[in-house]
Scaffold this motif. Structure first.
Motif, PDB file in Angstrom:
ATOM      1  N   ALA A   1       0.834  -1.203   0.000  1.00 25.99           N
ATOM      2  CA  ALA A   1       0.000   0.000   0.000  1.00 25.99           C
ATOM      3  C   ALA A   1       0.870   1.255   0.000  1.00 25.99           C
ATOM      4  O   ALA A   1       0.628   2.198  -0.766  1.00 25.99           O
ATOM      5  CB  ALA A   1      -0.935  -0.003   1.202  1.00 25.99           C
ATOM      6  N   LEU A   2       1.911   1.273   0.857  1.00 28.12           N
ATOM      7  CA  LEU A   2       2.807   2.433   0.904  1.00 28.12           C
ATOM      8  C   LEU A   2       3.532   2.635  -0.424  1.00 28.12           C
ATOM      9  O   LEU A   2       3.740   3.772  -0.864  1.00 28.12           O
ATOM     10  CB  LEU A   2       3.832   2.254   2.026  1.00 28.12           C
ATOM     11  CG  LEU A   2       3.370   2.611   3.442  1.00 28.12           C
ATOM     12  CD1 LEU A   2       4.455   2.265   4.453  1.00 28.12           C
ATOM     13  CD2 LEU A   2       3.005   4.086   3.535  1.00 28.12           C
ATOM     14  N   ASP A   3       3.896   1.541  -1.077  1.00 33.11           N
ATOM     15  CA  ASP A   3       4.588   1.630  -2.367  1.00 33.11           C
ATOM     16  C   ASP A   3       3.700   2.325  -3.402  1.00 33.11           C
ATOM     17  O   ASP A   3       4.134   3.260  -4.088  1.00 33.11           O
ATOM     18  CB  ASP A   3       4.981   0.231  -2.848  1.00 33.11           C
ATOM     19  CG  ASP A   3       5.629   0.262  -4.219  1.00 33.11           C
ATOM     20  OD1 ASP A   3       6.647   0.956  -4.386  1.00 33.11           O
ATOM     21  OD2 ASP A   3       5.106  -0.397  -5.144  1.00 33.11           O
ATOM     22  N   TYR A   4       2.433   1.867  -3.526  1.00 34.82           N
ATOM     23  CA  TYR A   4       1.520   2.469  -4.501  1.00 34.82           C
ATOM     24  C   TYR A   4       1.201   3.916  -4.137  1.00 34.82           C
ATOM     25  O   TYR A   4       1.148   4.794  -5.009  1.00 34.82           O
ATOM     26  CB  TYR A   4       0.231   1.649  -4.603  1.00 34.82           C
ATOM     27  CG  TYR A   4       0.337   0.485  -5.552  1.00 34.82           C
ATOM     28  CD1 TYR A   4       0.237   0.682  -6.925  1.00 34.82           C
ATOM     29  CD2 TYR A   4       0.544  -0.814  -5.095  1.00 34.82           C
ATOM     30  CE1 TYR A   4       0.339  -0.381  -7.810  1.00 34.82           C
ATOM     31  CE2 TYR A   4       0.645  -1.876  -5.968  1.00 34.82           C
ATOM     32  CZ  TYR A   4       0.539  -1.659  -7.321  1.00 34.82           C
ATOM     33  OH  TYR A   4       0.634  -2.708  -8.193  1.00 34.82           O
ATOM     34  N   TYR A   5       0.976   4.180  -2.852  1.00 36.63           N
ATOM     35  CA  TYR A   5       0.680   5.552  -2.421  1.00 36.63           C
ATOM     36  C   TYR A   5       1.844   6.492  -2.728  1.00 36.63           C
ATOM     37  O   TYR A   5       1.655   7.625  -3.168  1.00 36.63           O
ATOM     38  CB  TYR A   5       0.379   5.594  -0.925  1.00 36.63           C
ATOM     39  CG  TYR A   5      -0.948   5.015  -0.516  1.00 36.63           C
ATOM     40  CD1 TYR A   5      -2.016   4.940  -1.421  1.00 36.63           C
ATOM     41  CD2 TYR A   5      -1.163   4.548   0.780  1.00 36.63           C
ATOM     42  CE1 TYR A   5      -3.239   4.413  -1.040  1.00 36.63           C
ATOM     43  CE2 TYR A   5      -2.380   4.028   1.176  1.00 36.63           C
ATOM     44  CZ  TYR A   5      -3.414   3.960   0.259  1.00 36.63           C
ATOM     45  OH  TYR A   5      -4.621   3.446   0.642  1.00 36.63           O
ATOM     46  N   THR A   6       3.070   6.007  -2.468  1.00 35.90           N
ATOM     47  CA  THR A   6       4.243   6.851  -2.678  1.00 35.90           C
ATOM     48  C   THR A   6       4.449   7.150  -4.161  1.00 35.90           C
ATOM     49  O   THR A   6       4.751   8.287  -4.539  1.00 35.90           O
ATOM     50  CB  THR A   6       5.492   6.174  -2.086  1.00 35.90           C
ATOM     51  OG1 THR A   6       5.268   5.889  -0.701  1.00 35.90           O
ATOM     52  CG2 THR A   6       6.703   7.077  -2.215  1.00 35.90           C
ATOM     53  N   ARG A   7       4.295   6.115  -5.003  1.00 34.60           N
ATOM     54  CA  ARG A   7       4.407   6.338  -6.457  1.00 34.60           C
ATOM     55  C   ARG A   7       3.367   7.342  -6.931  1.00 34.60           C
ATOM     56  O   ARG A   7       3.637   8.223  -7.756  1.00 34.60           O
ATOM     57  CB  ARG A   7       4.247   5.011  -7.198  1.00 34.60           C
ATOM     58  CG  ARG A   7       5.438   4.067  -7.047  1.00 34.60           C
ATOM     59  CD  ARG A   7       5.093   2.644  -7.443  1.00 34.60           C
ATOM     60  NE  ARG A   7       4.578   2.548  -8.786  1.00 34.60           N
ATOM     61  CZ  ARG A   7       4.028   1.436  -9.305  1.00 34.60           C
ATOM     62  NH1 ARG A   7       3.927   0.349  -8.556  1.00 34.60           N
ATOM     63  NH2 ARG A   7       3.592   1.418 -10.537  1.00 34.60           N
ATOM     64  N   CYS A   8       2.182   7.195  -6.395  1.00 38.73           N
ATOM     65  CA  CYS A   8       1.093   8.106  -6.734  1.00 38.73           C
ATOM     66  C   CYS A   8       1.429   9.535  -6.297  1.00 38.73           C
ATOM     67  O   CYS A   8       1.263  10.494  -7.056  1.00 38.73           O
ATOM     68  CB  CYS A   8      -0.187   7.621  -6.069  1.00 38.73           C
ATOM     69  SG  CYS A   8      -1.572   8.728  -6.219  1.00 38.73           S
ATOM     70  N   LEU A   9       1.919   9.688  -5.076  1.00 37.75           N
ATOM     71  CA  LEU A   9       2.235  11.008  -4.529  1.00 37.75           C
ATOM     72  C   LEU A   9       3.321  11.699  -5.353  1.00 37.75           C
ATOM     73  O   LEU A   9       3.206  12.888  -5.672  1.00 37.75           O
ATOM     74  CB  LEU A   9       2.677  10.875  -3.072  1.00 37.75           C
ATOM     75  CG  LEU A   9       3.120  12.164  -2.375  1.00 37.75           C
ATOM     76  CD1 LEU A   9       1.985  13.176  -2.327  1.00 37.75           C
ATOM     77  CD2 LEU A   9       3.638  11.868  -0.973  1.00 37.75           C
ATOM     78  N   HIS A  10       4.379  10.968  -5.729  1.00 35.68           N
ATOM     79  CA  HIS A  10       5.472  11.562  -6.501  1.00 35.68           C
ATOM     80  C   HIS A  10       4.972  12.059  -7.857  1.00 35.68           C
ATOM     81  O   HIS A  10       5.373  13.136  -8.322  1.00 35.68           O
ATOM     82  CB  HIS A  10       6.594  10.540  -6.697  1.00 35.68           C
ATOM     83  CG  HIS A  10       7.337  10.253  -5.427  1.00 35.68           C
ATOM     84  ND1 HIS A  10       8.189   9.177  -5.291  1.00 35.68           N
ATOM     85  CD2 HIS A  10       7.353  10.894  -4.238  1.00 35.68           C
ATOM     86  CE1 HIS A  10       8.698   9.175  -4.069  1.00 35.68           C
ATOM     87  NE2 HIS A  10       8.201  10.209  -3.410  1.00 35.68           N
ATOM     88  N   THR A  11       4.101  11.288  -8.502  1.00 38.03           N
ATOM     89  CA  THR A  11       3.542  11.711  -9.796  1.00 38.03           C
ATOM     90  C   THR A  11       2.709  12.975  -9.639  1.00 38.03           C
ATOM     91  O   THR A  11       2.808  13.911 -10.436  1.00 38.03           O
ATOM     92  CB  THR A  11       2.669  10.592 -10.398  1.00 38.03           C
ATOM     93  OG1 THR A  11       3.444   9.398 -10.497  1.00 38.03           O
ATOM     94  CG2 THR A  11       2.169  10.985 -11.780  1.00 38.03           C
ATOM     95  N   LEU A  12       1.877  13.012  -8.594  1.00 36.84           N
ATOM     96  CA  LEU A  12       1.016  14.178  -8.369  1.00 36.84           C
ATOM     97  C   LEU A  12       1.836  15.427  -8.043  1.00 36.84           C
ATOM     98  O   LEU A  12       1.479  16.533  -8.456  1.00 36.84           O
ATOM     99  CB  LEU A  12       0.039  13.883  -7.229  1.00 36.84           C
ATOM    100  CG  LEU A  12      -1.016  12.809  -7.521  1.00 36.84           C
ATOM    101  CD1 LEU A  12      -1.742  12.425  -6.245  1.00 36.84           C
ATOM    102  CD2 LEU A  12      -2.011  13.305  -8.566  1.00 36.84           C
ATOM    103  N   GLU A  13       2.941  15.254  -7.318  1.00 38.58           N
ATOM    104  CA  GLU A  13       3.806  16.396  -6.995  1.00 38.58           C
ATOM    105  C   GLU A  13       4.447  16.966  -8.256  1.00 38.58           C
ATOM    106  O   GLU A  13       4.616  18.180  -8.383  1.00 38.58           O
ATOM    107  CB  GLU A  13       4.875  15.967  -5.990  1.00 38.58           C
ATOM    108  CG  GLU A  13       4.308  15.776  -4.574  1.00 38.58           C
ATOM    109  CD  GLU A  13       5.321  15.221  -3.600  1.00 38.58           C
ATOM    110  OE1 GLU A  13       5.131  15.386  -2.387  1.00 38.58           O
ATOM    111  OE2 GLU A  13       6.321  14.599  -4.051  1.00 38.58           O
ATOM    112  N   GLN A  14       4.788  16.093  -9.205  1.00 39.56           N
ATOM    113  CA  GLN A  14       5.319  16.567 -10.487  1.00 39.56           C
ATOM    114  C   GLN A  14       4.267  17.337 -11.273  1.00 39.56           C
ATOM    115  O   GLN A  14       4.583  18.276 -12.007  1.00 39.56           O
ATOM    116  CB  GLN A  14       5.834  15.391 -11.314  1.00 39.56           C
ATOM    117  CG  GLN A  14       7.054  14.708 -10.721  1.00 39.56           C
ATOM    118  CD  GLN A  14       7.408  13.416 -11.444  1.00 39.56           C
ATOM    119  OE1 GLN A  14       6.852  13.111 -12.504  1.00 39.56           O
ATOM    120  NE2 GLN A  14       8.329  12.654 -10.876  1.00 39.56           N
TER     121      GLN A  14
END
Length: 717
Positions: free
Chosen positions: A234-247
């Motif tokens: 869950a943390l892996d998917y959330y983190t990937r998602c967060l990094h994309t949204l920050e970009q």
């Protein structure tokens, strides 16, 4: 705590927990007008005072422009549009106006009122709307029912919307429907269906090259792993998602991702991190004015503060969150909040209770009142996980009150619900393992296939080396190679000649197209400028300004499209409509027109040659409608026929025979329009390729003329 499936809660005993679901709603059909583009809408509305269909559209667009900046004003514009649409009996425009009104209620937010207005829009669209209109209404109803915690109707409407969206071939609408469905399956605990839905959604998002939407789908997959208690995944998917949204600088969804990460740390017992992530999310939600986002963050912080025995801070956060949940009507969140409030009343120190205005002696009575409300709301939302947890909380409250019989009955309700959920989850876990096995097997097969391809490649390299050595020994191979080279040279030369011939034909067609555009400009510009001058001479400044704006926009679009061989159907029909609006004004509103597009065609996706219909519409106006006594009407239709698109231009004018007689009476030579001859040449060029059966067909009607034009169907996707 709240975890965001974007955006609701599911409780565990004595605390918040859920997945904030990434529910990605993109407006279809009506669309939101951005604040930057709102100015021209209001200017046109102030100028256009006639009570006609054009004013309905302007009022609707003005209402949508106000949704995020002034919903109260947007509601007034929508009511004016609704009143006028009813008076003119325009059902589809009435549906659009209701949609705009409901959108403004969503931004207030008053979701229950939005649901009732969307239901009225649905009734209007069912009379005169397209499948896309109806599907959009279903989807919006599904979203708002989800947002209020009413998941069963949310699932029903989302399925209806997806069915219609698939029929229309609208990929973006399908993606939105799958978001709502995936969330519904997640909250019902049907994780295999949720994963299946999200994987299908990912394929569509990849086809649309939509990075922002893909990030949100990845977030939803992370939510499913959260419910399966697979916290590292869950943390892996959330983190990937967060990094994309920050970009992408997408602050609204960045806040949701931060809240989700905080939820995982909540379950892992790392409460300082929970506070940190939710504080960051809360700051963003204040900036974006997201009431539900703020409420979610505050509620999660309440749970963390409770675990840290900071009861005063917990009460402060929860009171603010409950007020917000109450205002937006989020029943599921209110249920969990009520249960958490009961827990606080039972466990908080006397000094903290006194600060809340509650005598310590009444702590259990107040706790019972809140817990009864939590159970009642949980039943209304039919969220079995939450209902089970609230019954367990109720048994604890009743046990503290020494109502042992009531406590026993409450615990029985809890165990009954948990048993049913547990059995269902066992089945889901087996299914999930089977799915994982299938994925692992496919990955192993791909690795094996890759190894085989590498082996074959090595063998091929070795074989080529043998051939190369043999070719050196056998000199005759060089002679054969020379002969083959000569043959290939001749073929290539012939292919170049064919290519040059095709390019010449294309240039001829392009030259004829430019001739058509230049033939349109002198006559039309001359007449239009005369009309503008006439309005100015009559001191009709409003009409002159409106005519000039439309005329300038038409000229700009013609110039922009002159450099392109294909444009979108929506762009082409918009140009044609501008032309007909100007001709209607010049004829003193003697001309009416209607443009219909078949459901199976996406105007923004379909590609067509520009200005193909204008000469035929011009013929209908000046040889059919203009000589007619009284008014006349032109209908333009676009429909799909296999791999072709068919245009139909139909008028109720005097017809070709009467037009010919009139020309003879006026001693005008009978000849075919130059513009129409050029259009026919362009279509003949398409037919000459042998790949398509394009063509033009004219039919005399009892009153008027019909022109049918068939061209190949092309699209961006």
């Amino acid at each position: 705590m709240l975890v965001k499936l974007f955006s609701s809660k599911i409780s565990h005993p004595g605390r918040f927990a859920a997945g904030l679901v990434w529910l990605c709603m993109v407006l279809v059909s009506s669309g939101i007008v951005s604040a930057q583009k709102a100015g021209p809408v209001f200017e046109l509305l102030n100028r256009h005072r006639a009570s006609d269909t054009a004013r309905i559209g302007l009022l609707t667009r003005a209402s949508l422009a106000c949704t995020s900046i002034n919903p109260a004003k947007g509601l007034k514009y929508a009511d004016s549009a609704i009143e006028l649409a009813k008076a003119l009996k325009q059902d589809r425009l009435l549906g659009n106006a209701y949609l705009a009104k409901a959108r403004n209620y969503e931004f207030v937010p008053e979701l229950k009122k939005a649901i009732s207005i969307y239901s009225l829009a649905l009734k209007a669209y069912e009379k005169k709307g397209t499948k896309t209109d109806i599907a959009t209404c279903y989807l919006k109803l599904g979203y708002d029912y989800y947002a209020t915690g009413d998941y069963l109707p949310s699932n029903t409407y989302a399925l209806k919307a997806l069915n219609l969206a698939e029929q229309t071939g609208n990929k973006r609408l399908c993606v939105q429907c799958m978001s709502t469905l995936g969330i519904s399956y997640t909250f019902h605990g049907d994780y295999p269906k949720a994963i299946d839905c999200y994987l299908k959604q990912l394929k569509l998002v990849d086809a649309l090259h939509d990075t922002a939407y893909k990030a949100k789908v990845l977030g939803n997959i992370g939510v499913v792993y959260y419910y399966l208690k697979k916290y590292p995944e869950a943390l892996d998917y959330y983190t990937r998602c967060l990094h994309t949204l920050e970009q992408l600088h997408d602050n609204i969804w960045i806040a949701a991702a931060l809240n989700n990460i905080g939820a995982v740390y909540m379950d892992m017992g790392d409460y300082p991190r929970v506070i940190d992530y939710n504080q960051r999310a809360l700051t963003i939600n204040y900036e974006t004015k997201s009431s539900k986002g703020q409420a979610n963050d505050l509620a999660d912080m309440c749970v963390a503060y409770t675990h840290m025995s900071r009861y005063r801070d917990a009460f402060t956060c929860l009171n603010r969150a409950m007020a917000m949940f109450e205002k937006i009507g989020a029943k599921n969140n209110m249920s969990i909040g009520a249960g958490q409030m009961a827990s606080l009343y039972m466990d908080a120190p006397d000094t903290v209770l006194l600060k809340q205005g509650i005598a310590p002696a009444r702590r259990l009575a107040e706790a019972r009142k809140w817990q009864e409300r939590a159970v009642q709301l949980a039943k209304q939302t039919q969220n079995l996980n939450n209902e089970a947890d609230q019954w367990k909380n109720m048994s604890q409250v009743l046990e503290r009150q020494r109502d042992y019989k009531g406590a026993l009955n409450s615990y029985r309700n809890y165990t009954t619900l948990k048993d049913s959920i547990f059995n269902d989850k066992k089945r889901q876990e087996i299914t999930r393992l089977n799915i994982q096995y299938d994925y692992d097997k496919k990955e192993a097969d791909l690795n094996a296939k890759h190894a085989q391809e590498q082996t074959r490649a090595a063998a091929e390299i070795s074989r080529q080396k043998v051939i190369k050595n043999a070719s050196i020994i056998v000199g005759l191979v060089l002679i054969a190679f020379g002969g083959i080279t000569f043959i290939f040279y001749e073929r290539r030369k012939h292919a170049k000649e064919l290519l040059k011939e095709a390019e010449v034909k294309a240039r001829v067609a392009e030259t004829e197209l430019r001739a058509l555009r230049s033939q349109l400009n002198p006559h039309f510009i001359f007449n239009s400028l005369n009309s503008i001058g006439d309005y100015i001479a009559r001191h009709d400044k409003v009409t002159a300004d409106m005519y000039l704006v439309k005329f300038a926009k038409l000229m700009r679009k013609i110039l922009e499209n002159s450099e392109r061989q294909l444009i979108s159907l929506a762009d082409d029909l918009e140009t044609l409509e501008l032309y007909m609006q100007l001709e209607a004004l010049r004829l003193g509103n003697k001309l009416e027109y209607q443009i219909d597009i078949e459901d199976g065609i996406d105007p923004g996706n379909a590609l067509v040659p520009p200005m193909l219909l204008q000469p035929f519409v011009e013929n209908s106006i000046w040889h059919g409608i203009s000589p007619k006594n009284g008014g006349g009407k032109i209908t333009v239709k676009a429909r799909r026929q296999g791999d072709m698109i068919e245009y139909i231009v139909e008028d109720d004018g005097i017809g070709r025979e009467q037009a010919s007689k009139l020309k003879l009476a006026l001693k005008r030579p009978a000849r075919k329009s130059f513009g129409i001859r050029v259009i026919e040449s362009r279509i003949n060029l398409i037919t000459g390729s042998g790949q398509h059966k394009a063509g033009v067909e004219l039919t005399d009607l009892p009153e008027g003329t019909r022109v049918s034009i068939k061209i190949p169907f092309e699209s961006e996707f």
